[in-house]
Design a protein around this motif. Sequence first.
Motif, PDB file in Angstrom:
ATOM      1  N   GLU A 162      -5.664   2.724 -16.117  1.00 37.61           N
ATOM      2  CA  GLU A 162      -5.816   2.356 -17.525  1.00 37.61           C
ATOM      3  C   GLU A 162      -4.936   3.263 -18.393  1.00 37.61           C
ATOM      4  O   GLU A 162      -4.900   4.479 -18.206  1.00 37.61           O
ATOM      5  CB  GLU A 162      -7.276   2.497 -17.950  1.00 37.61           C
ATOM      6  N   GLY A 163      -4.198   2.636 -19.285  1.00 44.90           N
ATOM      7  CA  GLY A 163      -3.327   3.387 -20.175  1.00 44.90           C
ATOM      8  C   GLY A 163      -1.925   3.613 -19.633  1.00 44.90           C
ATOM      9  O   GLY A 163      -1.082   4.180 -20.324  1.00 44.90           O
ATOM     10  N   GLN A 164      -1.667   3.193 -18.399  1.00 43.64           N
ATOM     11  CA  GLN A 164      -0.341   3.333 -17.804  1.00 43.64           C
ATOM     12  C   GLN A 164       0.313   1.958 -17.685  1.00 43.64           C
ATOM     13  O   GLN A 164      -0.373   0.951 -17.578  1.00 43.64           O
ATOM     14  CB  GLN A 164      -0.424   3.947 -16.398  1.00 43.64           C
ATOM     15  N   THR A 165       1.624   1.961 -17.635  1.00 39.18           N
ATOM     16  CA  THR A 165       2.347   0.714 -17.399  1.00 39.18           C
ATOM     17  C   THR A 165       2.846   0.682 -15.958  1.00 39.18           C
ATOM     18  O   THR A 165       2.921   1.726 -15.298  1.00 39.18           O
ATOM     19  CB  THR A 165       3.562   0.594 -18.340  1.00 39.18           C
ATOM     20  N   HIS A 166       3.195  -0.499 -15.498  1.00 40.24           N
ATOM     21  CA  HIS A 166       3.780  -0.635 -14.161  1.00 40.24           C
ATOM     22  C   HIS A 166       5.052   0.200 -14.064  1.00 40.24           C
ATOM     23  O   HIS A 166       5.311   0.839 -13.040  1.00 40.24           O
ATOM     24  CB  HIS A 166       4.103  -2.105 -13.854  1.00 40.24           C
ATOM     25  N   GLU A 182       5.887   2.964 -15.692  1.00 40.02           N
ATOM     26  CA  GLU A 182       5.595   4.401 -15.609  1.00 40.02           C
ATOM     27  C   GLU A 182       5.146   4.795 -14.207  1.00 40.02           C
ATOM     28  O   GLU A 182       5.603   5.805 -13.662  1.00 40.02           O
ATOM     29  CB  GLU A 182       4.501   4.783 -16.611  1.00 40.02           C
ATOM     30  N   VAL A 183       4.276   3.994 -13.631  1.00 40.46           N
ATOM     31  CA  VAL A 183       3.760   4.292 -12.291  1.00 40.46           C
ATOM     32  C   VAL A 183       4.878   4.176 -11.259  1.00 40.46           C
ATOM     33  O   VAL A 183       5.007   5.015 -10.367  1.00 40.46           O
ATOM     34  CB  VAL A 183       2.567   3.375 -11.949  1.00 40.46           C
ATOM     35  N   ALA A 184       5.703   3.152 -11.388  1.00 36.49           N
ATOM     36  CA  ALA A 184       6.823   2.984 -10.459  1.00 36.49           C
ATOM     37  C   ALA A 184       7.796   4.145 -10.577  1.00 36.49           C
ATOM     38  O   ALA A 184       8.253   4.690  -9.557  1.00 36.49           O
ATOM     39  CB  ALA A 184       7.530   1.658 -10.708  1.00 36.49           C
ATOM     40  N   ALA A 185       8.121   4.549 -11.781  1.00 35.79           N
ATOM     41  CA  ALA A 185       9.049   5.670 -11.975  1.00 35.79           C
ATOM     42  C   ALA A 185       8.497   6.942 -11.340  1.00 35.79           C
ATOM     43  O   ALA A 185       9.229   7.684 -10.661  1.00 35.79           O
ATOM     44  CB  ALA A 185       9.322   5.886 -13.462  1.00 35.79           C
ATOM     45  N   ALA A 186       7.206   7.208 -11.520  1.00 36.20           N
ATOM     46  CA  ALA A 186       6.593   8.399 -10.919  1.00 36.20           C
ATOM     47  C   ALA A 186       6.607   8.317  -9.396  1.00 36.20           C
ATOM     48  O   ALA A 186       6.861   9.323  -8.706  1.00 36.20           O
ATOM     49  CB  ALA A 186       5.160   8.562 -11.438  1.00 36.20           C
ATOM     50  N   VAL A 243       0.804  -1.231   0.000  1.00 32.99           N
ATOM     51  CA  VAL A 243       0.000   0.000   0.000  1.00 32.99           C
ATOM     52  C   VAL A 243       0.831   1.272   0.000  1.00 32.99           C
ATOM     53  O   VAL A 243       0.317   2.324  -0.372  1.00 32.99           O
ATOM     54  CB  VAL A 243      -1.043   0.049   1.143  1.00 32.99           C
ATOM     55  N   VAL A 244       2.107   1.200   0.383  1.00 34.30           N
ATOM     56  CA  VAL A 244       2.932   2.412   0.323  1.00 34.30           C
ATOM     57  C   VAL A 244       3.563   2.590  -1.055  1.00 34.30           C
ATOM     58  O   VAL A 244       4.296   3.544  -1.291  1.00 34.30           O
ATOM     59  CB  VAL A 244       3.991   2.482   1.446  1.00 34.30           C
ATOM     60  N   GLY A 245       3.246   1.696  -1.970  1.00 37.64           N
ATOM     61  CA  GLY A 245       3.593   1.900  -3.367  1.00 37.64           C
ATOM     62  C   GLY A 245       4.830   1.193  -3.830  1.00 37.64           C
ATOM     63  O   GLY A 245       5.544   0.589  -3.041  1.00 37.64           O
ATOM     64  N   PRO A 246       4.990   1.259  -5.108  1.00 37.99           N
ATOM     65  CA  PRO A 246       4.196   1.964  -6.110  1.00 37.99           C
ATOM     66  C   PRO A 246       2.789   1.374  -6.261  1.00 37.99           C
ATOM     67  O   PRO A 246       2.571   0.195  -6.009  1.00 37.99           O
ATOM     68  CB  PRO A 246       4.977   1.778  -7.410  1.00 37.99           C
TER      69      PRO A 246
END
Length: 128
Positions: free
Chosen positions: A77-81, A83-87, A69-72
Amino acid sequence: MTAVVRLETAVDLDEQADIGPRRVSVSATLSAVLDNGRRITLLDDRGWSSTGLWETRAVGEIEDTARTVVGPDEPAEGQTHEEVAAAHWTHLVAVLAERGVAANSDALRTLPHAVVLSDRLRSRVRTA
């Protein structure tokens, strides 16, 4: 130069959402622990709830969920793992930079990540 040596997620009962024995509600706060012992809060808006009995929850299950839950986060929809991890890691680096600590996302990703359950929470769950 101060460096981050580990990540730590503090997990506690969520008093505002804890409405009875059949509701498991937990808050999670992610911090960076520095080599001088100082802690910097990175995320303090995380947690989860589920139905069930506290006594059926194992410490290991809570630790695993806390790290999740603390991420990533999961991608929308439309995002990759990726991209989300990098952000996510870029955001944590920015929080550290605001507090005068230089870090990079690749280094943060590989740090040890401890989960610390509060005594109140630990007393309500299974230890095995």
